[in-house]
Motif scaffolding. Structure first.
Motif, PDB file in Angstrom:
ATOM      1  N   ILE A 182      -8.063  -7.376   1.901  1.00 49.27           N
ATOM      2  CA  ILE A 182      -9.400  -7.646   2.456  1.00 49.27           C
ATOM      3  C   ILE A 182     -10.267  -8.345   1.407  1.00 49.27           C
ATOM      4  N   ASP A 183      -9.733  -9.429   0.903  1.00 46.06           N
ATOM      5  CA  ASP A 183     -10.445 -10.277  -0.056  1.00 46.06           C
ATOM      6  C   ASP A 183     -10.885  -9.501  -1.290  1.00 46.06           C
ATOM      7  N   THR A 208      -6.703   0.777  10.007  1.00 51.81           N
ATOM      8  CA  THR A 208      -7.296   0.002   8.908  1.00 51.81           C
ATOM      9  C   THR A 208      -6.639   0.383   7.590  1.00 51.81           C
ATOM     10  N   LEU A 209      -6.496   1.675   7.369  1.00 48.00           N
ATOM     11  CA  LEU A 209      -5.894   2.145   6.116  1.00 48.00           C
ATOM     12  C   LEU A 209      -4.400   1.830   6.079  1.00 48.00           C
ATOM     13  N   ASP A 210      -3.744   1.901   7.227  1.00 47.96           N
ATOM     14  CA  ASP A 210      -2.320   1.561   7.275  1.00 47.96           C
ATOM     15  C   ASP A 210      -2.062   0.108   6.894  1.00 47.96           C
ATOM     16  N   GLN A 211      -3.065  -0.739   7.085  1.00 49.98           N
ATOM     17  CA  GLN A 211      -2.883  -2.162   6.766  1.00 49.98           C
ATOM     18  C   GLN A 211      -3.271  -2.516   5.329  1.00 49.98           C
ATOM     19  N   PHE A 212      -3.774  -1.554   4.563  1.00 52.40           N
ATOM     20  CA  PHE A 212      -4.015  -1.820   3.155  1.00 52.40           C
ATOM     21  C   PHE A 212      -2.691  -2.201   2.499  1.00 52.40           C
ATOM     22  N   ASP A 214      -1.303  -1.623  -0.170  1.00 50.71           N
ATOM     23  CA  ASP A 214      -0.559  -0.618  -0.936  1.00 50.71           C
ATOM     24  C   ASP A 214      -0.247   0.626  -0.112  1.00 50.71           C
ATOM     25  N   SER A 215      -0.384   0.557   1.213  1.00 47.52           N
ATOM     26  CA  SER A 215      -0.190   1.750   2.039  1.00 47.52           C
ATOM     27  C   SER A 215       1.291   2.092   2.197  1.00 47.52           C
ATOM     28  N   ASP A 216       1.543   3.334   2.569  1.00 51.55           N
ATOM     29  CA  ASP A 216       2.919   3.755   2.833  1.00 51.55           C
ATOM     30  C   ASP A 216       3.513   2.961   3.994  1.00 51.55           C
ATOM     31  N   PHE A 217       2.704   2.712   5.030  1.00 53.75           N
ATOM     32  CA  PHE A 217       3.219   1.975   6.181  1.00 53.75           C
ATOM     33  C   PHE A 217       3.659   0.578   5.775  1.00 53.75           C
ATOM     34  N   ILE A 218       2.841  -0.131   5.017  1.00 53.94           N
ATOM     35  CA  ILE A 218       3.205  -1.491   4.603  1.00 53.94           C
ATOM     36  C   ILE A 218       4.431  -1.452   3.708  1.00 53.94           C
ATOM     37  N   GLY A 219       4.561  -0.430   2.903  1.00 56.67           N
ATOM     38  CA  GLY A 219       5.765  -0.296   2.093  1.00 56.67           C
ATOM     39  C   GLY A 219       7.010  -0.188   2.947  1.00 56.67           C
ATOM     40  N   ARG A 220       6.904   0.569   4.041  1.00 58.36           N
ATOM     41  CA  ARG A 220       8.066   0.735   4.926  1.00 58.36           C
ATOM     42  C   ARG A 220       8.372  -0.542   5.704  1.00 58.36           C
ATOM     43  N   ILE A 221       7.340  -1.198   6.231  1.00 57.23           N
ATOM     44  CA  ILE A 221       7.599  -2.391   7.039  1.00 57.23           C
ATOM     45  C   ILE A 221       8.026  -3.567   6.162  1.00 57.23           C
ATOM     46  N   SER A 222       7.554  -3.580   4.914  1.00 54.92           N
ATOM     47  CA  SER A 222       7.957  -4.657   4.008  1.00 54.92           C
ATOM     48  C   SER A 222       9.420  -4.545   3.611  1.00 54.92           C
ATOM     49  N   VAL A 243      -9.891 -11.938   5.620  1.00 56.90           N
ATOM     50  CA  VAL A 243      -9.539 -10.613   6.138  1.00 56.90           C
ATOM     51  C   VAL A 243      -8.056 -10.342   5.929  1.00 56.90           C
ATOM     52  N   ALA A 244      -7.199 -11.224   6.407  1.00 54.04           N
ATOM     53  CA  ALA A 244      -5.767 -11.131   6.128  1.00 54.04           C
ATOM     54  C   ALA A 244      -5.521 -11.882   4.823  1.00 54.04           C
ATOM     55  N   THR A 245      -5.588 -11.144   3.708  1.00 53.38           N
ATOM     56  CA  THR A 245      -5.504 -11.785   2.393  1.00 53.38           C
ATOM     57  C   THR A 245      -4.473 -11.080   1.504  1.00 53.38           C
ATOM     58  N   PRO A 246      -3.863 -11.847   0.580  1.00 53.35           N
ATOM     59  CA  PRO A 246      -3.898 -13.308   0.530  1.00 53.35           C
ATOM     60  C   PRO A 246      -3.280 -13.894   1.797  1.00 53.35           C
ATOM     61  N   TYR A 247      -3.582 -15.151   2.096  1.00 50.46           N
ATOM     62  CA  TYR A 247      -3.172 -15.696   3.392  1.00 50.46           C
ATOM     63  C   TYR A 247      -1.661 -15.732   3.572  1.00 50.46           C
TER      64      TYR A 247
END
Length: 308
Positions: A182-183, A208-212, A214-222, A243-247
């Motif tokens: 988020i910039d 919102t927090l899941d999309q940070f 460094d979140s656990d969710f992003i770690g799993r989907i990545s 908003v979606a950063t970095p692009y």
């Protein structure tokens, strides 16, 4: 992730409240209050799903047999897609959608039209059930999916899970595939958020927090491949996004021979674009149409694809 002004102000309020807790000053004397809404579009105050969607009597043209299912973003709903849906309907497509993520305990649910706020794992399952229902209703073998911001990221979570073999094309608009900073806001408040997850979710929503980043969710989907063979992917992004950063988070890597077009909207259409309102933008509407109709292997858009 939408409602940029609301989200940033909410995150600032969140940071203030959590800083007080961490500093040992006790709980806040009053519950945090969402800031006033900025000027809205012409969407109704309590939007229902527009009748251009979910019409079981719609007969697709032979050229577009797959139902198109829209996934909206965070803090918005499927009314963002109405203009684009009317255009696609005129081109022989049948459109379906669902207001997902509405049952969470967050103050943002009090804002009319703010949806997509629940835990993303739950939203993936919710949308998977919707797609199964669309397939059962229409008799189609596959759907095409169009997702904006969180909705774009959900297309990856869905196609790499229950949606395997059920998707023909996936078009994403400023998706948060790898999460977002988020910039630069997330690195500043991340530790406070993680230390006070329940309070943070109540203020800004679990998704919102899941999309940070460094979140656990992003770690799993990545950890999942970005793409899978057999699906035609079109990922639309804008370098001016704050908003979606970095692009680069909105771009996809072709894996296992998948057909992927990463399209810089600004470079192709010749002007700048902000994250908010992208699905309602004429150029994006036409690029979504291009993504749903482009020939396999045609991964370069032209300015002509930005307009009728």
């Amino acid at each position: 992730m939408e409602g940029v002004t609301i989200l940033r102000n909410s995150l600032r309020a969140l940071a203030t409240v959590l800083a007080a807790v961490i500093a040992g000053t006790g709980t806040a004397t009053a519950a945090p209050v969402l800031p006033a809404l900025p000027a809205q579009s012409s969407l109704p105050s309590h939007p229902a799903i527009n009748p251009v969607f979910n019409d079981p009597s719609c007969i697709p043209s032979p050229a577009h047999p797959n139902p198109v299912v829209y996934f909206h973003g965070t803090g918005t709903d499927s009314n963002d897609f109405v203009d684009g849906a009317h255009f696609l309907r005129s081109q022989g497509f049948c459109l379906w959608t669902h207001h997902y993520g509405t049952g969470s305990d967050t103050l943002r649910n009090l804002v009319p039209g703010h949806r997509g706020l629940g835990p993303i794992d739950q939203s993936v399952e919710e949308l998977a059930d919707v797609v199964d229902g669309v397939l059962a209703t229409t008799g189609a073998q596959k759907v095409d999916v169009v997702g904006y911001s969180q909705g774009g990221m959900l297309t990856k979570a869905y196609t790499q899970g229950r949606g395997a073999g059920k998707v023909g094309r996936a078009v994403s608009i400023a998706a948060t595939f790898r999460g977002t900073t988020i910039d630069g806001v997330v690195p500043v408040i991340g530790s406070a958020v993680n230390a006070n997850r329940a309070s943070s979710e109540h203020l800004v929503g679990a998704s919102t927090l899941d999309q940070f980043a460094d979140s656990d969710f992003i770690g799993r989907i990545s950890a999942l491949p970005d793409t899978t063979a057999g699906i035609i992917y079109t990922a639309l992004y804008t370098p001016s996004d704050t908003v979606a950063t970095p692009y680069q988070t909105s771009m996809l890597e072709a894996v296992d021979g998948a057909d992927v077009a990463n399209i810089n909207i600004e470079a192709v259409c010749g002007r700048g674009f902000a994250h908010q309102g992208l699905p309602r933008t004429t150029e994006v509407i036409h690029l979504v149409h291009w993504g749903l109709t482009r020939a396999p292997g045609q991964t370069t858009a032209t300015p002509e694809n930005c307009r009728a």
